[in-house]
Scaffold this motif. Structure first.
Motif, PDB file in Angstrom:
ATOM      1  N   LEU A   1       0.829  -1.188   0.000  1.00  0.00           N
ATOM      2  CA  LEU A   1       0.000   0.000   0.000  1.00  0.00           C
ATOM      3  C   LEU A   1       0.870   1.248   0.000  1.00  0.00           C
ATOM      4  N   THR A   2       0.341   2.310  -0.553  1.00  0.00           N
ATOM      5  CA  THR A   2       1.039   3.595  -0.496  1.00  0.00           C
ATOM      6  C   THR A   2       0.930   4.160   0.926  1.00  0.00           C
ATOM      7  N   VAL A   3       1.662   5.213   1.182  1.00  0.00           N
ATOM      8  CA  VAL A   3       1.594   5.861   2.497  1.00  0.00           C
ATOM      9  C   VAL A   3       0.161   6.321   2.771  1.00  0.00           C
ATOM     10  N   LEU A   4      -0.471   6.956   1.804  1.00  0.00           N
ATOM     11  CA  LEU A   4      -1.846   7.413   1.978  1.00  0.00           C
ATOM     12  C   LEU A   4      -2.772   6.236   2.269  1.00  0.00           C
ATOM     13  N   ASP A   5      -2.647   5.160   1.509  1.00  0.00           N
ATOM     14  CA  ASP A   5      -3.501   3.990   1.724  1.00  0.00           C
ATOM     15  C   ASP A   5      -3.251   3.349   3.088  1.00  0.00           C
ATOM     16  N   ASN A   6      -2.012   3.371   3.556  1.00  0.00           N
ATOM     17  CA  ASN A   6      -1.696   2.840   4.880  1.00  0.00           C
ATOM     18  C   ASN A   6      -2.398   3.630   5.968  1.00  0.00           C
ATOM     19  N   VAL A   7      -2.424   4.935   5.839  1.00  0.00           N
ATOM     20  CA  VAL A   7      -3.092   5.768   6.845  1.00  0.00           C
ATOM     21  C   VAL A   7      -4.601   5.534   6.783  1.00  0.00           C
ATOM     22  N   VAL A   8      -5.160   5.467   5.586  1.00  0.00           N
ATOM     23  CA  VAL A   8      -6.603   5.255   5.415  1.00  0.00           C
ATOM     24  C   VAL A   8      -7.016   3.865   5.908  1.00  0.00           C
ATOM     25  N   ALA A   9      -6.126   2.888   5.830  1.00  0.00           N
ATOM     26  CA  ALA A   9      -6.451   1.513   6.227  1.00  0.00           C
ATOM     27  C   ALA A   9      -6.874   1.409   7.691  1.00  0.00           C
ATOM     28  N   ALA A  10      -6.503   2.375   8.503  1.00  0.00           N
ATOM     29  CA  ALA A  10      -6.888   2.355   9.920  1.00  0.00           C
ATOM     30  C   ALA A  10      -8.349   2.757  10.123  1.00  0.00           C
ATOM     31  N   ALA A  11      -8.993   3.285   9.097  1.00  0.00           N
ATOM     32  CA  ALA A  11     -10.378   3.755   9.223  1.00  0.00           C
ATOM     33  C   ALA A  11     -11.352   2.585   9.238  1.00  0.00           C
ATOM     34  N   PRO A  12     -12.462   2.750   9.952  1.00  0.00           N
ATOM     35  CA  PRO A  12     -13.494   1.708   9.946  1.00  0.00           C
ATOM     36  C   PRO A  12     -14.079   1.537   8.542  1.00  0.00           C
ATOM     37  N   PRO A  13     -14.559   0.334   8.219  1.00  0.00           N
ATOM     38  CA  PRO A  13     -15.182   0.116   6.909  1.00  0.00           C
ATOM     39  C   PRO A  13     -16.335   1.097   6.691  1.00  0.00           C
ATOM     40  N   GLY A  14     -16.458   1.575   5.487  1.00  0.00           N
ATOM     41  CA  GLY A  14     -17.534   2.499   5.152  1.00  0.00           C
ATOM     42  C   GLY A  14     -17.184   3.961   5.367  1.00  0.00           C
ATOM     43  N   GLU A  15     -16.026   4.243   5.952  1.00  0.00           N
ATOM     44  CA  GLU A  15     -15.631   5.629   6.197  1.00  0.00           C
ATOM     45  C   GLU A  15     -14.393   6.015   5.398  1.00  0.00           C
ATOM     46  N   ALA A  16     -14.109   5.265   4.348  1.00  0.00           N
ATOM     47  CA  ALA A  16     -12.870   5.473   3.590  1.00  0.00           C
ATOM     48  C   ALA A  16     -12.780   6.864   2.962  1.00  0.00           C
ATOM     49  N   SER A  17     -13.874   7.378   2.434  1.00  0.00           N
ATOM     50  CA  SER A  17     -13.788   8.680   1.757  1.00  0.00           C
ATOM     51  C   SER A  17     -13.499   9.804   2.754  1.00  0.00           C
ATOM     52  N   ARG A  50       6.448   9.384  11.256  1.00  0.00           N
ATOM     53  CA  ARG A  50       5.418  10.416  11.123  1.00  0.00           C
ATOM     54  C   ARG A  50       4.162   9.859  10.466  1.00  0.00           C
ATOM     55  N   ALA A  51       4.319   8.974   9.481  1.00  0.00           N
ATOM     56  CA  ALA A  51       3.155   8.350   8.834  1.00  0.00           C
ATOM     57  C   ALA A  51       2.395   7.484   9.842  1.00  0.00           C
ATOM     58  N   ALA A  52       3.114   6.783  10.712  1.00  0.00           N
ATOM     59  CA  ALA A  52       2.462   5.955  11.729  1.00  0.00           C
ATOM     60  C   ALA A  52       1.662   6.805  12.707  1.00  0.00           C
ATOM     61  N   ILE A  53       2.184   7.961  13.052  1.00  0.00           N
ATOM     62  CA  ILE A  53       1.443   8.847  13.959  1.00  0.00           C
ATOM     63  C   ILE A  53       0.200   9.388  13.254  1.00  0.00           C
ATOM     64  N   ALA A  54       0.317   9.714  11.972  1.00  0.00           N
ATOM     65  CA  ALA A  54      -0.859  10.154  11.198  1.00  0.00           C
ATOM     66  C   ALA A  54      -1.920   9.055  11.188  1.00  0.00           C
ATOM     67  N   ARG A  55      -1.471   7.813  11.014  1.00  0.00           N
ATOM     68  CA  ARG A  55      -2.404   6.679  11.015  1.00  0.00           C
ATOM     69  C   ARG A  55      -3.107   6.569  12.371  1.00  0.00           C
ATOM     70  N   ALA A  56      -2.372   6.802  13.449  1.00  0.00           N
ATOM     71  CA  ALA A  56      -2.964   6.732  14.785  1.00  0.00           C
ATOM     72  C   ALA A  56      -4.004   7.831  15.007  1.00  0.00           C
ATOM     73  N   LEU A  57      -3.830   8.958  14.344  1.00  0.00           N
ATOM     74  CA  LEU A  57      -4.723  10.100  14.538  1.00  0.00           C
ATOM     75  C   LEU A  57      -5.903  10.149  13.577  1.00  0.00           C
ATOM     76  N   VAL A  58      -5.875   9.354  12.525  1.00  0.00           N
ATOM     77  CA  VAL A  58      -6.868   9.496  11.453  1.00  0.00           C
ATOM     78  C   VAL A  58      -8.303   9.318  11.939  1.00  0.00           C
ATOM     79  N   ASN A  59      -8.524   8.513  12.969  1.00  0.00           N
ATOM     80  CA  ASN A  59      -9.884   8.279  13.469  1.00  0.00           C
ATOM     81  C   ASN A  59     -10.256   9.161  14.652  1.00  0.00           C
ATOM     82  N   ARG A  60      -9.423  10.145  14.948  1.00  0.00           N
ATOM     83  CA  ARG A  60      -9.651  11.048  16.084  1.00  0.00           C
ATOM     84  C   ARG A  60      -9.925  10.258  17.373  1.00  0.00           C
ATOM     85  N   PRO A  61      -8.952   9.473  17.805  1.00  0.00           N
ATOM     86  CA  PRO A  61      -9.162   8.694  19.030  1.00  0.00           C
ATOM     87  C   PRO A  61      -9.182   9.592  20.257  1.00  0.00           C
TER      88      PRO A  61
END
Length: 134
Positions: A1-17, A50-61
């Protein structure tokens, strides 16, 4: 996966956009907009961090567990990461940060110093404020 796709992969199904838009914004904040289409193997250690931290933040935990989040970063990127984590906290999130860096620890509202696996000292917000006074 690309960096963007890796960050998006942390999102719940149905919330990809929605997650994709948020991921782009986070990657820009982490100074990685030029690396979104790259694969992790093409990134430096600091860029991966930095990409891993972005992935951790993508769902606003509500809570981020950050173990040496600036450990592999140059001072400018380390400061940018700390500012993003501070903004996360100002917006109501909690950050549990493990660090050896004094500048990162000084941002904390509460500091727990460990020595040989035991609590050596706890500095509460009121203590820190009074210690900061001349």
């Amino acid at each position: 996966l690309t960096v963007l796709d890796n960050v998006v992969a942390a999102a719940p199904p149905g919330e990809a956009s929605v997650a994709r838009q948020r991921a782009r914004s986070l990657l820009e904040q982490f100074r990685l907009s030029h690396r979104m289409a790259h694969h992790p193997a093409e990134l430096s250690t600091g860029e991966c961090q930095r990409a891993a931290i972005a992935r951790a933040l993508v769902n606003r935990p509500k809570l981020i567990l950050a173990d040496e989040p600036t450990g592999n970063l140059d001072p400018d990127n380390g400061e940018a990461v700390m500012e993003i984590l501070a903004a996360f906290h100002r917006d109501g999130g909690t950050v549990l940060l493990v660090t050896h860096e004094e500048s990162a620890a000084q941002r904390a509202q509460r500091t727990v110093l460990l020595r040989d696996g035991r609590i050596a000292q706890t500095i509460e917000p009121t203590t820190m404020e009074s210690d900061a006074a001349p």
